[in-house]
Design a protein around this motif. Sequence first.
Motif, PDB file in Angstrom:
ATOM      1  N   GLY A 116      17.623  10.770  10.454  1.00  0.00           N
ATOM      2  CA  GLY A 116      16.494  11.269  11.221  1.00  0.00           C
ATOM      3  C   GLY A 116      15.239  11.503  10.396  1.00  0.00           C
ATOM      4  N   ARG A 117      14.139  11.767  11.091  1.00  0.00           N
ATOM      5  CA  ARG A 117      12.844  11.915  10.431  1.00  0.00           C
ATOM      6  C   ARG A 117      12.779  13.146   9.537  1.00  0.00           C
ATOM      7  N   VAL A 118      13.300  14.269  10.045  1.00  0.00           N
ATOM      8  CA  VAL A 118      13.246  15.500   9.263  1.00  0.00           C
ATOM      9  C   VAL A 118      14.021  15.330   7.954  1.00  0.00           C
ATOM     10  N   SER A 119      15.192  14.715   8.037  1.00  0.00           N
ATOM     11  CA  SER A 119      16.003  14.478   6.842  1.00  0.00           C
ATOM     12  C   SER A 119      15.279  13.548   5.868  1.00  0.00           C
ATOM     13  N   TYR A 120      14.563  12.555   6.390  1.00  0.00           N
ATOM     14  CA  TYR A 120      13.804  11.626   5.542  1.00  0.00           C
ATOM     15  C   TYR A 120      12.750  12.378   4.731  1.00  0.00           C
ATOM     16  N   VAL A 121      11.984  13.224   5.438  1.00  0.00           N
ATOM     17  CA  VAL A 121      10.919  13.974   4.764  1.00  0.00           C
ATOM     18  C   VAL A 121      11.509  14.954   3.756  1.00  0.00           C
ATOM     19  N   MET A 122      12.550  15.684   4.153  1.00  0.00           N
ATOM     20  CA  MET A 122      13.135  16.685   3.264  1.00  0.00           C
ATOM     21  C   MET A 122      13.797  16.047   2.047  1.00  0.00           C
ATOM     22  N   THR A 123      14.357  14.853   2.221  1.00  0.00           N
ATOM     23  CA  THR A 123      14.952  14.148   1.082  1.00  0.00           C
ATOM     24  C   THR A 123      13.899  13.843   0.030  1.00  0.00           C
ATOM     25  N   LEU A 124      12.744  13.344   0.464  1.00  0.00           N
ATOM     26  CA  LEU A 124      11.668  13.021  -0.471  1.00  0.00           C
ATOM     27  C   LEU A 124      11.054  14.282  -1.087  1.00  0.00           C
ATOM     28  N   VAL A 125      10.863  15.319  -0.257  1.00  0.00           N
ATOM     29  CA  VAL A 125      10.249  16.560  -0.752  1.00  0.00           C
ATOM     30  C   VAL A 125      11.126  17.218  -1.809  1.00  0.00           C
ATOM     31  N   TRP A 126      12.418  17.340  -1.507  1.00  0.00           N
ATOM     32  CA  TRP A 126      13.302  18.022  -2.459  1.00  0.00           C
ATOM     33  C   TRP A 126      13.584  17.171  -3.688  1.00  0.00           C
ATOM     34  N   THR A 127      13.501  15.870  -3.545  1.00  0.00           N
ATOM     35  CA  THR A 127      13.596  15.017  -4.734  1.00  0.00           C
ATOM     36  C   THR A 127      12.442  15.317  -5.682  1.00  0.00           C
ATOM     37  N   ALA A 128      11.239  15.431  -5.114  1.00  0.00           N
ATOM     38  CA  ALA A 128      10.050  15.735  -5.916  1.00  0.00           C
ATOM     39  C   ALA A 128      10.175  17.098  -6.589  1.00  0.00           C
ATOM     40  N   VAL A 129      10.638  18.100  -5.840  1.00  0.00           N
ATOM     41  CA  VAL A 129      10.754  19.456  -6.377  1.00  0.00           C
ATOM     42  C   VAL A 129      11.783  19.516  -7.507  1.00  0.00           C
ATOM     43  N   MET A 130      12.940  18.901  -7.291  1.00  0.00           N
ATOM     44  CA  MET A 130      14.011  18.994  -8.287  1.00  0.00           C
ATOM     45  C   MET A 130      13.665  18.248  -9.578  1.00  0.00           C
ATOM     46  N   TRP A 131      12.887  17.154  -9.476  1.00  0.00           N
ATOM     47  CA  TRP A 131      12.463  16.477 -10.700  1.00  0.00           C
ATOM     48  C   TRP A 131      11.549  17.362 -11.531  1.00  0.00           C
ATOM     49  N   GLN A 132      10.710  18.177 -10.870  1.00  0.00           N
ATOM     50  CA  GLN A 132       9.832  19.091 -11.607  1.00  0.00           C
ATOM     51  C   GLN A 132      10.637  20.165 -12.334  1.00  0.00           C
ATOM     52  N   ILE A 133      11.653  20.670 -11.662  1.00  0.00           N
ATOM     53  CA  ILE A 133      12.517  21.673 -12.291  1.00  0.00           C
ATOM     54  C   ILE A 133      13.217  21.078 -13.508  1.00  0.00           C
ATOM     55  N   ALA A 134      13.688  19.835 -13.363  1.00  0.00           N
ATOM     56  CA  ALA A 134      14.361  19.165 -14.480  1.00  0.00           C
ATOM     57  C   ALA A 134      13.411  18.952 -15.651  1.00  0.00           C
ATOM     58  N   CYS A 135      12.168  18.606 -15.377  1.00  0.00           N
ATOM     59  CA  CYS A 135      11.202  18.350 -16.450  1.00  0.00           C
ATOM     60  C   CYS A 135      10.861  19.616 -17.224  1.00  0.00           C
ATOM     61  N   ILE A 136      10.787  20.752 -16.529  1.00  0.00           N
ATOM     62  CA  ILE A 136      10.540  22.020 -17.219  1.00  0.00           C
ATOM     63  C   ILE A 136      11.675  22.306 -18.198  1.00  0.00           C
ATOM     64  N   SER A 189       7.378  12.132  -9.589  1.00  0.00           N
ATOM     65  CA  SER A 189       6.308  12.868 -10.281  1.00  0.00           C
ATOM     66  C   SER A 189       5.374  13.603  -9.319  1.00  0.00           C
ATOM     67  N   ALA A 190       5.470  13.316  -8.024  1.00  0.00           N
ATOM     68  CA  ALA A 190       4.495  13.842  -7.059  1.00  0.00           C
ATOM     69  C   ALA A 190       4.629  15.339  -6.808  1.00  0.00           C
ATOM     70  N   GLY A 191       5.677  15.964  -7.291  1.00  0.00           N
ATOM     71  CA  GLY A 191       5.852  17.395  -7.059  1.00  0.00           C
ATOM     72  C   GLY A 191       5.100  18.286  -8.032  1.00  0.00           C
ATOM     73  N   PHE A 192       4.276  17.700  -8.893  1.00  0.00           N
ATOM     74  CA  PHE A 192       3.601  18.483  -9.940  1.00  0.00           C
ATOM     75  C   PHE A 192       2.725  19.621  -9.418  1.00  0.00           C
ATOM     76  N   PRO A 193       2.125  19.580  -8.192  1.00  0.00           N
ATOM     77  CA  PRO A 193       1.281  20.706  -7.756  1.00  0.00           C
ATOM     78  C   PRO A 193       2.030  22.039  -7.651  1.00  0.00           C
ATOM     79  N   ILE A 194       3.347  22.011  -7.458  1.00  0.00           N
ATOM     80  CA  ILE A 194       4.071  23.284  -7.343  1.00  0.00           C
ATOM     81  C   ILE A 194       4.100  24.041  -8.670  1.00  0.00           C
ATOM     82  N   LEU A 195       3.707  23.380  -9.748  1.00  0.00           N
ATOM     83  CA  LEU A 195       3.694  24.017 -11.056  1.00  0.00           C
ATOM     84  C   LEU A 195       2.369  24.701 -11.375  1.00  0.00           C
ATOM     85  N   LEU A 196       1.399  24.604 -10.467  1.00  0.00           N
ATOM     86  CA  LEU A 196       0.081  25.188 -10.719  1.00  0.00           C
ATOM     87  C   LEU A 196       0.121  26.688 -11.030  1.00  0.00           C
TER      88      LEU A 196
END
Length: 365
Positions: free
Chosen positions: A262-282, A62-69
């Motif tokens: 690696g660290r970059v993959s860890y961050v990107m995995t969480l970020v894109w998970t957040a983004v894709m859930w927002q797209i799915a909810c729309i 649910s944390a990706g909600f700011p991209i919908l502003l």
Amino acid sequence: MTTNVVVSEQPKQLRFKEYKRWLRVTLYTILLLTGQCTATLLGRLYFDKGGKSRWTASFVQSAGFPILLPLLFYSQKHAKSTKHPNIDSCKTKPKPSMICSFYLAFGLMMTAMDLLYAYGLQYLPLSTFTLVCASQLGFNAIFTFFLNSQKLTALIFNSIVVLTISVALLAINTESEDTKHLPKEKQIIGFFCSLAASATFSLHHSLLQIYFEKVIKTETLSAVMNMNFYPMLIATCGGSVGLVASGDWKNLQTEMKEFENGRVSYVMTLVWTAVMWQIACIGMLGLIFEVSSLFSTVIGNLELTITPILAVMGFGDKICRVKVIAFLLAIWGFLSYIYQHYLDDQKNKENRSNGLEFSKGEEQI
């Protein structure tokens, strides 16, 4: 003479409106399938490569909600510019306190649902997890029958039966080569958490349909975005509280260091998970007010037939005979729902056509 011209133009206008409607339905379907499938795969990747925090996995849903502003502001601006004072004054608008209470209730429901899904993703192979989640169709049929006055036809009843058998097969065969490293107790927890998440998800859909039809009585982009954004905000706050209260936030640095990719993959995995859930909810909310909560769940379950195949390819999940049978039963249940929707759509078209012919006859008289 003028009356005949108006009547002759009505079928064209109706066809054009129907065409635009199904364009929107197609767009929402693509958003829902792409977002949900990708987010589920990334959620499994998080646990597969060393992630351990269920509250982190819950939080990012649910944390990706700011991209919908930007879309939220646009929808509100568009709603004001197209507002018709005479029409709006005739409607009884719900009190802001009532709307806020709905946002709070839906947000807390999403927090619980996200956590249950995180348990399922952690303790079950992805292919088993998605097959258990196919029970959403059965739960949705029950909830829509009692809450949304949806008829329980023979085809829908058939779907409930075969999906129940599918889930029961997985319940008595939770142990496989994919889960031998997990205790039996955790597998059972994962199974029932996934089942509970599916029930909560279906209840959420049915209540959303009631909200759109009975409470705000409108089907606009602004209404969809509000119902997406504010409950997501509440769910994110709930996830943050859980993350802090559980102490998982203290281990985020350690998780990042120990993540296999690696660290970059860890961050990107969480970020894109957040983004894709927002797209799915729309996509999900769009389908609810364009068609129905039942149709939205049917389309969402199409992802549950795609993900097991991708899980075999991407994560090496084993496909045993029981899973194959459960998968075929899930497909059977899904097709039964689709065919029922086809029959309902044909019936609605006939009713509209008959109504149009009746109105033409009255004009001629």
